[in-house]
Design a protein around this motif. Structure first.
Motif, PDB file in Angstrom:
ATOM      1  N   SER A 177       0.833  -1.211   0.000  1.00 11.19           N
ATOM      2  CA  SER A 177       0.000   0.000   0.000  1.00 11.19           C
ATOM      3  C   SER A 177       0.862   1.253   0.000  1.00 11.19           C
ATOM      4  O   SER A 177       0.555   2.231  -0.689  1.00 11.19           O
ATOM      5  CB  SER A 177      -0.924   0.015   1.216  1.00 11.19           C
ATOM      6  OG  SER A 177      -1.875  -1.016   1.137  1.00 11.19           O
ATOM      7  N   ALA A 211      -5.613   8.726  -0.760  1.00  7.70           N
ATOM      8  CA  ALA A 211      -6.827   8.271  -0.077  1.00  7.70           C
ATOM      9  C   ALA A 211      -6.962   6.750  -0.072  1.00  7.70           C
ATOM     10  O   ALA A 211      -7.382   6.166   0.921  1.00  7.70           O
ATOM     11  CB  ALA A 211      -8.060   8.900  -0.733  1.00  7.70           C
ATOM     12  N   ALA A 212      -6.609   6.112  -1.175  1.00  7.24           N
ATOM     13  CA  ALA A 212      -6.834   4.669  -1.295  1.00  7.24           C
ATOM     14  C   ALA A 212      -5.734   3.825  -0.673  1.00  7.24           C
ATOM     15  O   ALA A 212      -6.001   2.718  -0.212  1.00  7.24           O
ATOM     16  CB  ALA A 212      -6.985   4.299  -2.772  1.00  7.24           C
ATOM     17  N   ARG A 257      -3.804   6.431   3.441  1.00  5.48           N
ATOM     18  CA  ARG A 257      -4.622   6.690   4.634  1.00  5.48           C
ATOM     19  C   ARG A 257      -5.138   5.422   5.318  1.00  5.48           C
ATOM     20  O   ARG A 257      -5.178   5.374   6.539  1.00  5.48           O
ATOM     21  CB  ARG A 257      -5.804   7.590   4.278  1.00  5.48           C
ATOM     22  CG  ARG A 257      -5.393   9.044   4.159  1.00  5.48           C
ATOM     23  CD  ARG A 257      -6.584   9.952   3.938  1.00  5.48           C
ATOM     24  NE  ARG A 257      -7.693   9.719   4.828  1.00  5.48           N
ATOM     25  CZ  ARG A 257      -7.817  10.253   6.044  1.00  5.48           C
ATOM     26  NH1 ARG A 257      -6.905  11.054   6.517  1.00  5.48           N
ATOM     27  NH2 ARG A 257      -8.864   9.986   6.793  1.00  5.48           N
ATOM     28  N   PRO A 258      -5.551   4.374   4.595  1.00  4.53           N
ATOM     29  CA  PRO A 258      -6.068   3.174   5.290  1.00  4.53           C
ATOM     30  C   PRO A 258      -4.997   2.543   6.182  1.00  4.53           C
ATOM     31  O   PRO A 258      -3.840   2.426   5.790  1.00  4.53           O
ATOM     32  CB  PRO A 258      -6.453   2.238   4.142  1.00  4.53           C
ATOM     33  CG  PRO A 258      -6.732   3.143   2.991  1.00  4.53           C
ATOM     34  CD  PRO A 258      -5.727   4.256   3.139  1.00  4.53           C
ATOM     35  N   ASN A 297     -10.513   2.740   6.752  1.00  3.67           N
ATOM     36  CA  ASN A 297     -10.562   2.436   5.330  1.00  3.67           C
ATOM     37  C   ASN A 297     -10.664   3.751   4.566  1.00  3.67           C
ATOM     38  O   ASN A 297     -10.514   4.819   5.140  1.00  3.67           O
ATOM     39  CB  ASN A 297     -11.706   1.479   5.019  1.00  3.67           C
ATOM     40  CG  ASN A 297     -11.409   0.067   5.504  1.00  3.67           C
ATOM     41  OD1 ASN A 297     -10.265  -0.373   5.475  1.00  3.67           O
ATOM     42  ND2 ASN A 297     -12.424  -0.631   5.966  1.00  3.67           N
ATOM     43  N   MET A 298     -10.924   3.689   3.283  1.00  2.00           N
ATOM     44  CA  MET A 298     -10.864   4.884   2.449  1.00  2.00           C
ATOM     45  C   MET A 298     -11.823   5.982   2.906  1.00  2.00           C
ATOM     46  O   MET A 298     -11.440   7.150   2.983  1.00  2.00           O
ATOM     47  CB  MET A 298     -11.167   4.499   0.999  1.00  2.00           C
ATOM     48  CG  MET A 298     -10.678   5.485  -0.001  1.00  2.00           C
ATOM     49  SD  MET A 298     -10.538   4.681  -1.603  1.00  2.00           S
ATOM     50  CE  MET A 298     -11.276   5.893  -2.640  1.00  2.00           C
ATOM     51  N   GLY A 335     -11.371  11.567   4.550  1.00  2.17           N
ATOM     52  CA  GLY A 335     -11.252  10.678   3.394  1.00  2.17           C
ATOM     53  C   GLY A 335     -12.292  10.977   2.329  1.00  2.17           C
ATOM     54  O   GLY A 335     -11.991  10.981   1.132  1.00  2.17           O
ATOM     55  N   VAL A 393     -11.559  12.258  -1.568  1.00  3.72           N
ATOM     56  CA  VAL A 393     -12.099  11.580  -2.750  1.00  3.72           C
ATOM     57  C   VAL A 393     -12.925  12.542  -3.599  1.00  3.72           C
ATOM     58  O   VAL A 393     -12.838  12.528  -4.836  1.00  3.72           O
ATOM     59  CB  VAL A 393     -12.915  10.339  -2.333  1.00  3.72           C
ATOM     60  CG1 VAL A 393     -13.696   9.765  -3.506  1.00  3.72           C
ATOM     61  CG2 VAL A 393     -12.004   9.275  -1.736  1.00  3.72           C
TER      62      VAL A 393
END
Length: 197
Positions: free
Chosen positions: A9, A52-53, A56-57, A70-71, A180, A184
């Protein structure tokens, strides 16, 4: 407090950010800032989506609960309500009422053969994680490392609080991650502006 995010990631996230910066920079240098809406929009969109994808998670063990970001959602499970950990598709935390939350930051290994071989080796060694894990749950894999981290924190908390009872209501508490969601939305707007602006 410990935080886990899969190495893949981090690589994909920083790769997307670098790609976005490169696209924007090359387009600005090539056509000038005033005409670079396409490159600026698409570059910004790619960088923000990557952030974001992938960046951040994460899975974070706190003093009395585990937090899965999660996102666009944050979920928490108190250790007193944590019943099981599953790692078939990703790390999944299972509450005492059967509610589950999956962690995008801790994906499972890719192939069925790898998972089967790991499970066989794990049971042959008598690893402690074999009692709560599934195929693919071993150290060195994202879901295995995250599961081991959560299992250790939960076990330590339960050892310190042997008489703690589960609370009322749902075991998994979900709430929107407004930061988040905003990232997005901005990334989507930038990409649309880059394509059609």
């Amino acid at each position: 407090m410990q935080t886990f995010r899969a190495r893949s990631s981090v690589i994909w996230g920083w790769g997307a950010v670098a790609l976005g910066v490169a696209v924007a920079t090359i387009h600005v240098v090539t056509v000038g800032f005033g005409y670079a809406t396409g490159g600026l929009g698409l570059g910004t969109g790619a960088a923000l989506f990557g952030y974001a994808a992938f960046l951040r998670p994460r899975v974070t063990t706190r003093e009395d609960h585990v937090e899965v970001r999660n996102m666009m959602q944050i979920a928490t499970v108190e250790y007193a309500r944590l019943a099981d950990l599953e790692t078939r598709w990703s790390l999944e935390l299972v509450g005492d009422d059967g509610l589950k939350i999956g962690a995008f930051a801790a994906p499972a290994p890719n192939t069925a053969q790898v998972r089967a071989a790991q499970r066989e080796a794990q049971h042959a060694r008598g690893d402690e994680k074999a009692q709560y894990g599934r195929a693919g749950d071993r150290l060195g894999t994202p879901s295995g490392d995250a599961a081991a981290m959560v299992h250790a924190a939960s076990s330590a908390w339960k050892a310190d609080h042997p008489d703690a009872a589960g609370g009322e209501g749902p075991s998994v508490v979900r709430r929107p991650d407004w930061t988040g969601i905003a990232i997005v939305v901005v990334a989507t707007a930038a990409a649309v502006w880059g394509l059609f602006g």
